[in-house]
Design a protein around this motif. Structure first.
Motif, PDB file in Angstrom:
ATOM      1  N   ALA A 190     -35.258   1.874 -13.454  1.00 42.90           N
ATOM      2  CA  ALA A 190     -33.808   1.241 -13.379  1.00 42.90           C
ATOM      3  C   ALA A 190     -33.561   0.348 -12.351  1.00 42.90           C
ATOM      4  O   ALA A 190     -33.342  -0.835 -12.492  1.00 42.90           O
ATOM      5  N   MET A 194     -33.937  -3.255 -14.305  1.00 43.82           N
ATOM      6  CA  MET A 194     -32.670  -3.343 -15.034  1.00 43.82           C
ATOM      7  C   MET A 194     -32.181  -4.493 -15.153  1.00 43.82           C
ATOM      8  O   MET A 194     -31.425  -5.113 -16.344  1.00 43.82           O
ATOM      9  N   THR A 198     -34.082  -3.828 -20.427  1.00 43.06           N
ATOM     10  CA  THR A 198     -33.175  -2.603 -20.453  1.00 43.06           C
ATOM     11  C   THR A 198     -34.295  -1.418 -20.350  1.00 43.06           C
ATOM     12  O   THR A 198     -35.210  -1.585 -20.865  1.00 43.06           O
ATOM     13  N   ARG A 213     -26.422   3.495 -15.111  1.00 49.03           N
ATOM     14  CA  ARG A 213     -27.109   2.617 -14.552  1.00 49.03           C
ATOM     15  C   ARG A 213     -27.478   1.407 -15.509  1.00 49.03           C
ATOM     16  O   ARG A 213     -28.071   0.340 -15.207  1.00 49.03           O
ATOM     17  N   SER A 215     -28.411   1.316 -18.896  1.00 50.83           N
ATOM     18  CA  SER A 215     -28.967   1.774 -20.109  1.00 50.83           C
ATOM     19  C   SER A 215     -28.073   1.706 -21.425  1.00 50.83           C
ATOM     20  O   SER A 215     -26.797   2.290 -21.260  1.00 50.83           O
TER      21      SER A 215
END
Length: 310
Positions: A190, A194, A198, A213, A215
């Motif tokens: 992440a 990210m 995703t 975070r 998702s």
């Protein structure tokens, strides 16, 4: 606070259950039951479903079986855009063939493992394997999710592999499914990726942490029978009820210790549906024995699953 990452808008949102694959008495795919299961999950609020991943025993089925199953799902009323397909095979030409079929059918996207038969391969070998498939699509746009599950494949996806593929195919690579079951590893992904795509996790207890975070969903095995609960974990990570719901999921997973996971998940499906045919699996998996099923049924009955809210 949950972050928003516009660069990842092409990736899926919500819970796309990692479908269990129902079988006939002859151990062929039961197409009618497969479609009915998908319809029930979509009716419960799932935006889509994922076929032939690890939970779905994907590599146990031939190319012809997997292509026919997707065609039958669509024929039986499941919109292609609400289907994700794991197209992973040991032979790259077969992975390419399944990917072409899925994309031509109009599915949302494809989930793809790294090469998983030979072990100890280099990062370059893994990159070349993905390139073989992506370049083989001859410029046809499609969405690809990288699938990291090293405890099954024996072949991890390093940050170098992910970064290289994302740089070379920025419009194609839209997400990562991390099923390593390591919070530290998932958080590392992440932090690294990210902003550009995703990162999803397959280990449900990590969903609240990843939801915080950025998702936006999950491909989840437990979502075959508790899709609403799984959704809340990732989409409402800071809700007051989330810690208790996470602990409930941890307990459920713990109850499956000592069983082979896919046969046990199919056992729960058999209990919830009242249909013992769900117990069937393809070799090399072995179905629960009557004694194992009875013990699991007693355990799950005591745990209690509310199909209306979970």
């Amino acid at each position: 606070m949950t972050s928003s990452f516009p660069a990842a808008e092409k990736s899926f949102r919500g819970i796309w259950p990692a479908l269990l694959t129902p079988l006939t008495a002859g151990l062929d795919i039961d197409h009618a039951k497969f479609a009915a299961h998908c319809k029930a999950l979509i009716a419960s609020g799932c935006p889509g479903v994922t076929a032939f991943g690890t939970t779905g025993e994907g590599p146990s089925f031939s190319l012809a079986e997997r292509k026919e199953a997707i065609d039958q799902l669509i024929k039986n009323g499941i919109p292609a855009a609400q289907i994700m397909v794991s197209t992973s095979c040991a032979a790259l030409p077969e992975t390419l063939e399944l990917t072409r079929h899925a994309v031509k059918a109009g599915v949302h996207g494809c989930l793809m493992l790294p090469p998983f038969f030979l072990k100890g391969v280099s990062d370059q070998g893994i990159i070349d394997s993905y390139r073989y498939v992506i370049d083989g699509m001859a410029g046809t746009p499609f969405k690809l999710y990288l699938y990291h599950i090293p405890q099954v494949t024996g072949v991890p996806l390093s940050h170098q592999v992910i970064a290289t593929l994302k740089k070379q195919y920025p419009e194609t690579i839209v997400g990562i499914k991390d099923s390593a079951c390591s919070t530290e590893h998932s958080v590392g992904l992440a932090n690294a990726f990210m902003k550009d795509m995703t990162v999803y996790v397959g280990f449900e207890p990590d969903l609240p942490e990843m939801g915080k975070r950025g998702s936006t969903g999950a491909i989840s095995g437990l979502a075959n029978f508790v899709p609403r609960l799984v959704k809340r974990l990732v989409t409402e990570p800071e809700a007051p009820a989330t810690p208790a719901e996470r602990e409930r999921v941890v307990k459920l997973i713990g109850l499956l210790d000592g069983y082979s996971l896919m046969p046990a998940l199919k056992g729960i499906m058999a209990m919830q549906s009242g249909d013992a045919a769900w117990l069937r699996v393809r070799a090399p998996l072995v179905a629960l024995t009557p004694e194992e099923y009875k013990a699991l049924e007693k355990t799950i009955s005591a745990f209690g699953i509310d199909t209306k809210s979970e």
